[in-house]
Design a protein around this motif. Structure first.
Motif, short mmCIF file in Angstrom:
data_model
loop_
_atom_site.label_atom_id
_atom_site.label_comp_id
_atom_site.label_asym_id
_atom_site.label_seq_id
_atom_site.Cartn_x
_atom_site.Cartn_y
_atom_site.Cartn_z
N LEU A 1 0.86 -1.18 0.00
CA LEU A 1 0.00 0.00 0.00
C LEU A 1 0.89 1.23 0.00
CD1 LEU A 1 -2.75 1.41 0.27
CD2 LEU A 1 -2.59 1.07 2.75
N VAL A 2 0.77 2.05 -1.06
CA VAL A 2 1.64 3.21 -1.25
C VAL A 2 0.84 4.49 -1.07
CG1 VAL A 2 3.15 4.44 -2.86
CG2 VAL A 2 3.11 1.93 -2.84
N LEU B 1 -4.69 3.50 9.07
CA LEU B 1 -4.68 2.11 9.49
C LEU B 1 -4.44 1.94 10.99
CD1 LEU B 1 -2.54 0.65 6.56
CD2 LEU B 1 -4.98 0.26 6.93
N GLY B 2 -4.15 3.05 11.67
CA GLY B 2 -3.87 2.97 13.10
C GLY B 2 -2.46 2.49 13.40
N HIS B 3 -1.54 2.64 12.44
CA HIS B 3 -0.18 2.14 12.62
C HIS B 3 0.85 3.25 12.39
CE1 HIS B 3 -1.33 -2.01 13.15
NE2 HIS B 3 -2.00 -2.01 12.01
N GLU B 4 0.52 4.47 12.75
CA GLU B 4 1.45 5.57 12.49
C GLU B 4 2.73 5.46 13.32
OE1 GLU B 4 -1.68 7.20 15.40
OE2 GLU B 4 -1.55 5.80 13.71
N GLU B 5 2.70 4.68 14.41
CA GLU B 5 3.89 4.53 15.24
C GLU B 5 4.74 3.34 14.83
OE1 GLU B 5 4.72 6.81 17.35
OE2 GLU B 5 2.86 7.93 17.03
N ALA B 6 4.32 2.61 13.82
CA ALA B 6 5.07 1.41 13.40
C ALA B 6 6.46 1.79 12.91
CB ALA B 6 4.30 0.67 12.31
N THR B 7 7.43 0.98 13.26
CA THR B 7 8.79 1.23 12.82
C THR B 7 8.98 0.75 11.39
OG1 THR B 7 9.53 -0.89 13.71
CG2 THR B 7 9.71 1.05 15.15
N GLY B 8 9.86 1.43 10.68
CA GLY B 8 10.15 1.06 9.29
C GLY B 8 10.36 2.28 8.44
N PRO C 1 7.26 -0.89 7.13
CA PRO C 1 6.36 -1.45 8.15
C PRO C 1 5.46 -2.49 7.50
CG PRO C 1 6.36 0.96 8.21
CD PRO C 1 7.11 0.56 6.98
N ALA C 2 5.29 -3.62 8.16
CA ALA C 2 4.51 -4.71 7.58
C ALA C 2 3.61 -5.31 8.64
CB ALA C 2 5.42 -5.77 6.98
N PHE C 3 2.43 -5.74 8.19
CA PHE C 3 1.43 -6.35 9.07
C PHE C 3 0.89 -7.57 8.34
CE2 PHE C 3 1.36 -1.73 8.82
CZ PHE C 3 1.90 -1.40 10.05
N GLY C 4 1.47 -8.72 8.64
CA GLY C 4 1.12 -9.92 7.89
C GLY C 4 1.61 -9.78 6.46
N ASP C 5 0.71 -9.95 5.50
CA ASP C 5 1.06 -9.86 4.08
C ASP C 5 0.92 -8.45 3.53
OD1 ASP C 5 1.84 -12.51 3.43
OD2 ASP C 5 -0.24 -13.15 3.49
#
Length: 347
Positions: free
Chosen positions: A151-152, A165-172, A195-199
């Motif tokens: 997802l770009v 997606l609620g993942h703004e703090e995810a590292t990457g 940052p990845a969440f499963g696939d």
């Protein structure tokens, strides 16, 4: 994964090979002589043989294999092609002329599972139409179906699709980490960095000041995404910048999310006129409004890809940092499933 192999005792050539491999996101195993190369010969995904070692290597009669290159910095050697045949190389690389080609070959060698991911772009016919939400949901639905999905976020002023997606703090890595890239990006390295969440892997922006994405950076990311993912979903800004037009030129399909009211359709028609300059397959996702569907679609003059009814609880769900339910019996889930079936090639 095994590394590409360089066989050379020429320090200048070795420096070039190491630098070029690094540009492709690869590290090399180095063998100065054929004897050192023997353990790696059948394991390396690519072998770059320096012209200085062609004769000694040919004398050992190495077993034939593919992905073997002869690399030279001497354009005047009349024996070059004879050496190429003697070592079983499939092609000749002359530096610095063929440097870009060699970067691509190293990058290809480091992609053990090449794919041909489709690029799908989404853009809103006006602000607040819901294109970003649909892009995120489409990517989530695809990854839930075990499609490797990228997802770009291509809208620097969109607030960040990772936050949606609620993942703004995810590292990457974010765009700021990639904008300097002009050449090939290794798809495996891209997957490992984001940052990845499963696939599902997500490329978004850092918080704070953001710069426009250079078109060459978008090109590199989408090329790597197409090689390493089954699906690449790109959330575009309404005002197309050079990186957005780069994405559109690579899109299998583009979804225009339009609201069925007078201003919504008028705005979508204006966006559509720009989209048509850069891509061919454009389809509409219609949001309900005061206009009936037939009138709205006639005004747009493009095929319908589906309708997206209003969902009063969706905004509250997203603002809580929760993801919407995307099961096959939900409105969003059914729409995303239908889009994936219609837009992607049969697996």
């Amino acid at each position: 994964m095994h590394r590409p192999l360089a066989i050379t005792e020429d320090p200048a050539l070795l420096d070039d090979l190491v630098r070029i491999a690094a540009a492709a996101g690869a590290q090399l195993n180095v063998a100065p002589t054929p004897a050192h190369a023997r353990p790696f010969w059948n394991l390396a995904p690519l072998i770059a043989i320096g012209a200085d070692q062609a004769e000694p290597l040919a004398a050992t009669s190495p077993p034939p294999r593919d992905q073997v290159l002869l690399v030279t910095r001497d354009t005047d050697d009349p024996d070059t092609w004879r050496k190429c045949v003697a070592v079983g190389a499939q092609s000749l690389v002359t530096l610095p002329t063929d440097e870009r080609h060699l970067v691509d070959r190293f990058a290809d060698a480091m992609d053990p599972d090449p794919r041909s991911g489709a690029v799908i772009c989404l853009v809103g016919g006006r602000g607040g139409a819901g294109a970003s939400v649909l892009a995120a949901c489409l990517a989530l639905r695809a990854s839930t179906d075990h499609l490797r999905t990228l997802l770009v976020d291509a809208d620097p002023l969109g607030g960040g699709i990772d936050a949606l997606l609620g993942h703004e703090e995810a590292t990457g890595a974010r765009w700021a980490d990639l904008v300097a890239r002009e050449g090939r990006i290794n798809s495996s390295a891209l997957q490992a960095a984001l940052p990845a969440f499963g696939d599902l892997a997500v490329l978004s922006f850092h918080r704070g000041d953001v710069d426009a994405i250079p078109p060459q950076a978008m090109r590199s990311v989408l090329e790597a995404g197409s090689r390493g993912f089954d699906l690449v979903v790109v959330d575009l800004p309404r005002h197309l910048d050079p990186s957005a037009t780069e994405a559109l030129s690579r899109a299998r399909s583009t979804l225009l999310v339009a609201t069925a009211d007078v201003r919504g359709i008028l705005s979508a028609v204006q966006v559509l006129s720009e989209l048509r300059e850069h891509t061919a397959d454009i389809r509409a996702i219609l949001r309900p409004g005061i206009l009936d569907d037939d009138t709205a679609m006639t005004a747009l003059g493009i095929p319908s890809a589906g309708t997206l009814p209003d969902q009063p609880r969706l905004t509250a769900t997203l603002n809580r940092g929760e993801l919407p339910r995307l099961g096959p019996r939900t409105v969003l889930g059914a729409l995303c499933t239908s889009l994936l079936r219609d837009l992607l090639p049969p697996s």
